[in-house]
Design a protein around this motif. Structure first.
Motif, mmCIF file in Angstrom:
data_model
loop_
_atom_site.group_PDB
_atom_site.id
_atom_site.type_symbol
_atom_site.label_atom_id
_atom_site.label_comp_id
_atom_site.label_asym_id
_atom_site.label_seq_id
_atom_site.Cartn_x
_atom_site.Cartn_y
_atom_site.Cartn_z
ATOM 1 N N ALA A 116 16.457 -22.735 33.755
ATOM 2 C CA ALA A 116 17.687 -21.947 33.806
ATOM 3 C C ALA A 116 18.941 -22.787 33.962
ATOM 4 O O ALA A 116 20.050 -22.268 33.766
ATOM 5 N N GLY A 117 18.810 -24.085 34.302
ATOM 6 C CA GLY A 117 20.008 -24.874 34.581
ATOM 7 C C GLY A 117 20.702 -24.327 35.816
ATOM 8 O O GLY A 117 20.104 -24.169 36.868
ATOM 9 N N ASP A 118 21.986 -24.037 35.686
ATOM 10 C CA ASP A 118 22.742 -23.319 36.710
ATOM 11 C C ASP A 118 23.220 -22.026 36.070
ATOM 12 O O ASP A 118 23.809 -22.051 34.978
ATOM 13 N N THR A 119 22.999 -20.915 36.714
ATOM 14 C CA THR A 119 23.413 -19.647 36.128
ATOM 15 C C THR A 119 23.495 -18.577 37.194
ATOM 16 O O THR A 119 22.839 -18.665 38.233
ATOM 17 N N GLY A 120 24.308 -17.578 36.941
ATOM 18 C CA GLY A 120 24.238 -16.337 37.674
ATOM 19 C C GLY A 120 23.390 -15.351 36.890
ATOM 20 O O GLY A 120 22.933 -15.640 35.775
ATOM 21 N N LEU A 121 23.153 -14.188 37.463
ATOM 22 C CA LEU A 121 22.471 -13.127 36.727
ATOM 23 C C LEU A 121 23.381 -12.608 35.616
ATOM 24 O O LEU A 121 24.602 -12.580 35.764
ATOM 25 N N PHE A 122 22.795 -12.201 34.504
ATOM 26 C CA PHE A 122 23.587 -11.556 33.456
ATOM 27 C C PHE A 122 22.721 -10.531 32.740
ATOM 28 O O PHE A 122 21.486 -10.632 32.732
ATOM 29 N N ASP A 123 23.374 -9.539 32.154
ATOM 30 C CA ASP A 123 22.675 -8.354 31.653
ATOM 31 C C ASP A 123 21.656 -8.674 30.574
ATOM 32 O O ASP A 123 20.596 -8.049 30.512
ATOM 33 N N SER A 124 21.956 -9.654 29.715
ATOM 34 C CA SER A 124 21.067 -9.936 28.589
ATOM 35 C C SER A 124 20.056 -11.032 28.903
ATOM 36 O O SER A 124 19.422 -11.560 27.986
ATOM 37 N N MET A 125 19.887 -11.374 30.171
ATOM 38 C CA MET A 125 18.998 -12.486 30.537
ATOM 39 C C MET A 125 17.589 -12.295 29.980
ATOM 40 O O MET A 125 17.056 -13.183 29.290
ATOM 41 N N ALA A 126 16.969 -11.178 30.247
ATOM 42 C CA ALA A 126 15.588 -10.964 29.800
ATOM 43 C C ALA A 126 15.498 -10.951 28.282
ATOM 44 O O ALA A 126 14.559 -11.502 27.694
ATOM 45 N N GLU A 127 16.489 -10.338 27.633
ATOM 46 C CA GLU A 127 16.478 -10.253 26.170
ATOM 47 C C GLU A 127 16.618 -11.642 25.546
ATOM 48 O O GLU A 127 15.910 -11.979 24.595
ATOM 49 N N ASP A 183 20.540 -21.572 19.353
ATOM 50 C CA ASP A 183 20.039 -22.698 18.567
ATOM 51 C C ASP A 183 18.627 -23.060 19.006
ATOM 52 O O ASP A 183 18.249 -22.899 20.170
ATOM 53 N N GLY A 184 17.870 -23.585 18.069
ATOM 54 C CA GLY A 184 16.536 -24.075 18.364
ATOM 55 C C GLY A 184 16.283 -25.368 17.628
ATOM 56 O O GLY A 184 16.895 -25.633 16.580
ATOM 57 N N THR A 185 15.411 -26.203 18.160
ATOM 58 C CA THR A 185 15.047 -27.455 17.508
ATOM 59 C C THR A 185 13.586 -27.755 17.805
ATOM 60 O O THR A 185 13.061 -27.351 18.856
ATOM 61 N N VAL A 186 12.943 -28.430 16.897
ATOM 62 C CA VAL A 186 11.532 -28.785 17.040
ATOM 63 C C VAL A 186 11.451 -30.251 17.419
ATOM 64 O O VAL A 186 12.073 -31.113 16.775
ATOM 65 N N VAL A 187 10.692 -30.538 18.467
ATOM 66 C CA VAL A 187 10.448 -31.907 18.910
ATOM 67 C C VAL A 187 8.937 -32.058 19.083
ATOM 68 O O VAL A 187 8.358 -31.487 20.011
ATOM 69 N N GLY A 188 8.307 -32.788 18.180
ATOM 70 C CA GLY A 188 6.857 -32.914 18.245
ATOM 71 C C GLY A 188 6.212 -31.548 18.122
ATOM 72 O O GLY A 188 6.512 -30.782 17.205
ATOM 73 N N GLY A 189 5.347 -31.230 19.077
ATOM 74 C CA GLY A 189 4.689 -29.924 19.058
ATOM 75 C C GLY A 189 5.421 -28.851 19.817
ATOM 76 O O GLY A 189 4.857 -27.777 20.070
ATOM 77 N N LEU A 190 6.670 -29.103 20.185
ATOM 78 C CA LEU A 190 7.452 -28.147 20.970
ATOM 79 C C LEU A 190 8.614 -27.595 20.161
ATOM 80 O O LEU A 190 9.200 -28.288 19.336
ATOM 81 N N THR A 191 8.962 -26.352 20.457
ATOM 82 C CA THR A 191 10.220 -25.774 20.006
ATOM 83 C C THR A 191 11.073 -25.540 21.245
ATOM 84 O O THR A 191 10.605 -24.958 22.225
ATOM 85 N N VAL A 192 12.310 -26.017 21.217
ATOM 86 C CA VAL A 192 13.221 -25.849 22.342
ATOM 87 C C VAL A 192 14.363 -24.952 21.903
ATOM 88 O O VAL A 192 15.063 -25.253 20.926
ATOM 89 N N ARG A 193 14.521 -23.829 22.607
ATOM 90 C CA ARG A 193 15.596 -22.882 22.321
ATOM 91 C C ARG A 193 16.651 -22.949 23.410
ATOM 92 O O ARG A 193 16.334 -22.978 24.601
ATOM 93 N N ALA A 194 17.911 -22.949 23.005
ATOM 94 C CA ALA A 194 19.007 -22.853 23.957
ATOM 95 C C ALA A 194 19.355 -21.390 24.169
ATOM 96 O O ALA A 194 19.437 -20.618 23.203
ATOM 97 N N VAL A 195 19.550 -21.004 25.426
ATOM 98 C CA VAL A 195 19.929 -19.633 25.760
ATOM 99 C C VAL A 195 21.167 -19.681 26.648
ATOM 100 O O VAL A 195 21.547 -20.723 27.175
ATOM 101 N N SER A 196 21.792 -18.539 26.802
ATOM 102 C CA SER A 196 23.026 -18.469 27.572
ATOM 103 C C SER A 196 22.772 -18.727 29.057
ATOM 104 O O SER A 196 21.684 -18.494 29.576
ATOM 105 N N ALA A 197 23.817 -19.188 29.716
ATOM 106 C CA ALA A 197 23.855 -19.263 31.176
ATOM 107 C C ALA A 197 25.231 -18.787 31.613
ATOM 108 O O ALA A 197 26.221 -18.990 30.902
#
Length: 257
Positions: free
Chosen positions: A149-160, A105-119
């Motif tokens: 990153a919040g709290d996360t371990g390493l995961f295979d698709s992190m860079a992607e 998911d992504g949302t626009v706040v002012g001049g920013l776009t914030v994307r949520a990614v897995s953890a």
């Protein structure tokens, strides 16, 4: 084109980009259950000033209702999908504009776009119970691209999933004498730098809170992760500029485009 990062302690940072202030996992207390703030003065009221606040997951040291209650009316609050159902206190924060997020998911706040990614982390509020929410990281895109990153371990698709970023705010420790699954320690955080290849990195989530009465139990787990991350990052990802901040310290980073 600058971005400014201030570390207030634990996972709480301010990201200033495009004339906007983003606050991560707000936690502004001296004591939380059995944890006591051992380093850094409690941040001033100005630290709570932000247009948008990010909550990475439901654990009480990341989703802290009393700290969120102190945010200014109208602050946009991004939380994991299902959080208001799992944490009833969120529904009482009527002065905030709450948006539920899931990976992708992504949302626009002012001049920013914030994307949520897995953890890779336990997203539940409690170890038992029917409600589950995804643990998240966030990428804040404005003049710079900043990964929290919040709290996360390493995961295979992190860079992607995270994609190219300029700055990475990475957890390198915890609040107790050991780390379980779903966490980055200093070594694994350095490995994350290899995968993500940001221009700059800031270690967070260490050296702030410690269980009461456990001061003498493996104290290096409390004091050392930041320095260890700097050392290991220089070995594994020497192209990344690592900025180890003191509590309440900020840094201004120039980002080339």
């Amino acid at each position: 084109m600058p971005v400014e990062i201030t570390w207030w302690g634990h996972a709480t940072c301010t990201i200033e980009d495009s004339n906007m202030r983003v606050l991560t996992d707000p936690l502004f207390v001296n004591r939380l259950a059995h944890l006591r703030r051992r380093r850094g003065a409690l941040p001033s009221a100005d630290a709570r000033r932000a247009e948008v606040a990010l909550v990475s997951h439901l654990h009480a040291d990341h989703l802290h209702i009393p700290s969120l209650a102190r945010l200014a009316p109208g602050t946009r609050l991004l939380v994991p999908r299902g959080a208001p159902r799992a944490v009833p206190g969120l529904r009482r924060l009527a002065h905030l504009r709450v948006t539920e997020m899931a990976p992708g998911d992504g949302t626009v706040v002012g001049g920013l776009t914030v994307r949520a990614v897995s953890a890779r982390h336990d997203g539940r509020r409690l170890p038992v119970g029917p409600h589950r929410s995804p643990a998240l990281g966030y990428v804040v895109e404005g003049e710079a691209r900043t990964y929290f990153a919040g709290d996360t371990g390493l995961f295979d698709s992190m860079a992607e999933e995270v994609g190219p970023v300029d700055v990475a705010l990475l957890p390198v420790g915890g609040w107790g004498p050991c780390l379980g699954a779903g966490h980055l320690d200093a070594r694994r955080a350095a490995e994350a730098l290899v995968r993500l290849a940001p221009r700059s990195a800031v270690p967070v989530h260490y050296g702030t809170y410690w269980p009461i009465g456990m001061d003498a139990v493996r104290p290096h787990e409390f004091h050392a992760p930041g320095d260890e991350f700097v050392r290991l990052a220089a070995r594994y990802a020497p192209q990344v500029a690592v900025h180890k901040l003191r509590h309440g310290e900020g840094i201004r980073l120039e980002v080339a485009r």
